[in-house]
Design a protein around this motif. Structure first.
Motif, PDB file in Angstrom:
ATOM      1  N   SER A 151       0.828  -1.204   0.000  1.00 52.29           N
ATOM      2  CA  SER A 151       0.000   0.000   0.000  1.00 52.29           C
ATOM      3  C   SER A 151       0.863   1.255   0.000  1.00 52.29           C
ATOM      4  O   SER A 151       1.766   1.406   0.827  1.00 52.29           O
ATOM      5  N   SER A 152       0.578   2.168  -0.917  1.00 55.68           N
ATOM      6  CA  SER A 152       1.393   3.379  -0.974  1.00 55.68           C
ATOM      7  C   SER A 152       1.164   4.238   0.260  1.00 55.68           C
ATOM      8  O   SER A 152       2.005   5.048   0.626  1.00 55.68           O
ATOM      9  N   MET A 153       0.015   4.046   0.938  1.00 53.41           N
ATOM     10  CA  MET A 153      -0.236   4.830   2.143  1.00 53.41           C
ATOM     11  C   MET A 153       0.757   4.468   3.247  1.00 53.41           C
ATOM     12  O   MET A 153       1.183   5.324   4.016  1.00 53.41           O
ATOM     13  N   VAL A 154       1.151   3.178   3.298  1.00 55.22           N
ATOM     14  CA  VAL A 154       2.155   2.761   4.272  1.00 55.22           C
ATOM     15  C   VAL A 154       3.487   3.446   3.970  1.00 55.22           C
ATOM     16  O   VAL A 154       4.188   3.904   4.870  1.00 55.22           O
ATOM     17  N   TYR A 182      -9.370   4.327   1.333  1.00 55.91           N
ATOM     18  CA  TYR A 182      -8.515   4.159   0.168  1.00 55.91           C
ATOM     19  C   TYR A 182      -9.129   3.099  -0.759  1.00 55.91           C
ATOM     20  O   TYR A 182      -9.108   3.241  -1.987  1.00 55.91           O
ATOM     21  N   VAL A 202      -7.421  -4.630  -2.003  1.00 55.04           N
ATOM     22  CA  VAL A 202      -6.535  -5.347  -1.086  1.00 55.04           C
ATOM     23  C   VAL A 202      -5.126  -4.776  -1.179  1.00 55.04           C
ATOM     24  O   VAL A 202      -4.434  -4.621  -0.179  1.00 55.04           O
ATOM     25  N   GLU A 203      -4.737  -4.426  -2.407  1.00 59.64           N
ATOM     26  CA  GLU A 203      -3.401  -3.877  -2.604  1.00 59.64           C
ATOM     27  C   GLU A 203      -3.226  -2.550  -1.865  1.00 59.64           C
ATOM     28  O   GLU A 203      -2.187  -2.297  -1.268  1.00 59.64           O
ATOM     29  N   VAL A 204      -4.250  -1.683  -1.888  1.00 63.66           N
ATOM     30  CA  VAL A 204      -4.064  -0.351  -1.318  1.00 63.66           C
ATOM     31  C   VAL A 204      -4.334  -0.296   0.183  1.00 63.66           C
ATOM     32  O   VAL A 204      -3.893   0.643   0.849  1.00 63.66           O
ATOM     33  N   CYS A 205      -5.040  -1.283   0.745  1.00 67.66           N
ATOM     34  CA  CYS A 205      -5.390  -1.220   2.169  1.00 67.66           C
ATOM     35  C   CYS A 205      -4.110  -1.129   3.003  1.00 67.66           C
ATOM     36  O   CYS A 205      -3.277  -2.025   2.960  1.00 67.66           O
ATOM     37  N   PRO A 206      -3.933  -0.032   3.765  1.00 65.95           N
ATOM     38  CA  PRO A 206      -2.656   0.143   4.450  1.00 65.95           C
ATOM     39  C   PRO A 206      -2.439  -0.817   5.604  1.00 65.95           C
ATOM     40  O   PRO A 206      -1.304  -1.058   5.997  1.00 65.95           O
TER      41      PRO A 206
END
Lengths: 413, 210
Positions: free
Chosen positions: A125-128, B103, B75-79
């Motif tokens: 995740s880019s947010m991480v 997100y 699922v990919e973007v979920c931090p």
């Protein structure tokens, strides 16, 4: 060896702090309401789930990163040009990025679970990665600031020197080396941070989600440039405020260099916008007309007019460029310009649902459910108050920083 | 070979009655204003309106819910890893760890995720649990969506929307070439929504005209 004094002393300062505390108290109340009743008190919907808070997050990260890059790059390279404002830029950069993280907390539906960022991070995740860059940036920038201020703190016997009170020539040399190394690291991470929004859109563009964003080839340079623009603008503004209300004076040639730099950045920003518009026009008329004529186009146009053209005119002439009040106004306008350009980008990203047939998407307006095939978003009073409170908190931190940190260099290097 | 649960929706049979949307809403106890499953009208500007000029009018429907993608952007973007994909292809949300950043709602190319904007007290009409007792009430400030009725699938049952009045919905194992869904996809030209995005949904549609 004295800290900066704030003039005209006590009374106005206390009035200023009282105003900030009042705004923060209002925001605390509004945030409590939002936490209890849910994000339904904002203008956000299932169609446009990101708004003012996410906007401030991106804007402040860019501004903080940009502010530090400008002077830290010169510090790392050992150049003296912006030596006199490097401490100010560190403090502004750190406060801006820290505020950005507070905005993310304000945006979360369940802020008490923010700990899961650390317990179960999803590295995809880019947010991480935003979080990692943000924390890394804060650590590096605080270290950079500490090493560049430590000797002056030690001379003041400030507890912030952390007991390292050695001011021998050898210790000073070590401080300089460390602060240059950390300045270099801060520039690298700051650039990544300033670019975080385009990082996010790259991730999404893997699936060509957010079609309006991923089609924008020049998004990365646009974000980086707008970050630098807002960084320089906020430095000019802070320098103007400091020279009006404190005894921190920045040499006029430094201020003029910054003002010229701002003018150049505003021009580059416009150039990228025009180039991008040309590409979009070439690649797809629909998107072009959404951006140029859609419901959020007036935001973009006013940003270009008031936030770029007007400050450019003010900064272009040497006579007006040297006037403190003109430069301060031009900085405010440029900040507003960058803010609005990014705002229109953010809102256009989610304006149209990907599958938009009637009934559309339930946007959950109480008491009756409204379905929508096109998004609309206006921040509510609660969002505005919470945002104002977080910004006021930043202003309060900066005020204390002026009081307790040696922002003025005691020894020329 | 592991199972990959999938759904087939025959657009030629769908009459737009909204029964699947309503059954889903009841079964999964969705509060006021949230819908996991919707039936969109591909036609005019409003629900149940055709497009074209009389007598050349056309109207069809698109029932849409979570597509349970093989490569899900959500699922990919979920931090925090609250959105996840099971071995059997079900894309689910852990409502105990979702931080409510939305997100996934931004990232979903199908617009099927909804969010708990309001506290349940206001939203819960009726204010008692309906539908399956195993389906937990979702807390305020988390995202939610179709689960393929995971509580039923795990018991060997089919999702609640499958008994469609016009028999347009089918459920089964996409990895089994002899399953009803696999055969329908093969024989009747099943296609996926936005397949060009590479998400590889587990929901297939049979064309309305064939």
């Amino acid at each position: 060896m004295k800290a900066a004094t704030i003039r005209p002393d006590s009374k106005n300062l206390y009035a200023w702090i009282a105003v900030l505390v009042a705004i923060i108290a209002g925001a605390a109340y509004a945030w409590t309401v939002q936490t209890i009743e849910g994000l339904g008190v904002t203008g956000l919907t299932n169609v446009m789930p990101w708004g003012l808070y996410v906007q401030f997050f991106g804007f402040l990260l860019g501004m903080g990163g940009g502010a530090i890059i400008v002077s830290a790059a010169m510090d790392a390279a050992g150049m003296q040009t912006f030596k006199s404002i490097s401490r100010i830029s560190i403090v502004v950069g750190v406060v801006a990025v820290a505020l950005g993280s507070v905005f993310i907390l304000g945006d979360l539906g369940r802020p008490e679970r923010a700990i899961y960022f650390f317990i179960s991070p999803n590295w995809e995740s880019s947010m991480v990665w935003d979080m990692i860059f943000m924390i890394l940036f804060l650590v590096l920038a605080v270290g950079y600031g500490w090493f560049s201020m430590r000797a002056d703190l030690a001379r003041k016997r400030s507890p912030l020197a952390l007991g390292v009170n050695d001011v021998s020539e050898k210790a000073l040399r070590r401080d300089r080396t460390m602060s240059r190394i950390l300045a270099g690291g801060t520039v690298v991470v700051g650039a990544l941070l300033a670019n975080q929004a385009s990082l996010t859109s790259w991730t999404l563009s893997e699936h060509e989600v957010l079609e309006t964003l991923s089609m924008r080839l020049l998004l990365a340079p646009l974000f980086l440039l707008s970050a630098l623009t807002s960084g320089v603008a906020v430095l000019l503004l802070v320098v103007a405020i400091l020279s009006r209300f404190t005894d921190i004076k920045i040499a006029s040639n430094t201020r003029e260099s910054l003002a010229k730099m701002l003018a150049v950045l505003v021009v580059l920003n416009l150039a990228v916008l025009v180039a991008e518009a040309a590409i979009l026009d070439f690649r797809g008329r629909v998107l072009f007309s959404v951006i140029m004529e859609g419901p959020y186009a007036p935001i973009l146009w006013s940003a270009i007019a008031i936030g770029a053209a007007v400050p450019l005119a003010m900064l272009a002439y040497p006579r007006t460029r040297r006037l403190g009040s003109t430069v301060a106004l031009a900085s405010v306008l440029s900040l507003a310009g960058v803010f609005l350009i990014r705002y229109s980008l953010l809102l256009q990203g989610t304006l149209y649902p990907h599958i938009a047939y009637p009934l559309g998407i339930p946007i959950q307006a109480i008491p009756q459910t409204v379905w929508s095939t096109v998004g609309s978003y206006t921040p509510t009073f609660i969002e505005v108050i919470v945002s104002a409170g977080i910004l006021a908190f930043g202003a309060l931190l900066l005020t204390f920083a002026v009081k307790i940190l040696p922002l003025k260099r005691e020894r020329s290097a | 070979m592991a199972k990959r649960y999938g759904m087939v929706i025959d657009l030629k049979r769908c009459v737009g009655c909204q029964t699947c949307a309503l059954v889903c809403k009841l079964e999964n106890h969705q509060p006021l204003g949230l819908w996991w499953n919707r039936v969109l009208t591909i036609g005019g500007p409003e629900i149940d309106t055709p497009f074209g000029t009389y007598p050349d009018l056309q109207m069809s429907f698109l029932p849409i819910a979570c597509q349970h993608c093989e490569d899900p952007p959500c699922v990919e973007v979920c931090p925090v890893g609250a959105a996840y994909k099971r071995e059997d292809g079900l894309v689910l949300i852990n409502w105990e760890t979702c931080i409510g950043c939305r997100y996934c709602i931004v990232a979903c190319p199908y617009g099927v995720r909804v969010y708990n904007w309001r506290s349940t007290k206001e939203q819960e009409i009726p204010d008692f649990q309906v539908g399956a007792p195993e389906v937990p009430a979702r807390p305020l400030g988390v995202g939610e969506k179709c689960t393929f009725c995971v509580h039923r699938v795990d018991k060997g049952l089919q999702p609640a929307c499958i008994p469609c009045p016009s028999r347009a919905r089918f459920f089964g194992d996409l990895n089994d070439p002899n399953s009803e869904v696999s055969k329908l996809i093969k024989e009747k030209g099943g296609y996926q929504l936005k397949s060009e995005l590479g998400t590889n949904p587990s929901v297939f549609y049979l064309p309305a005209k064939r």
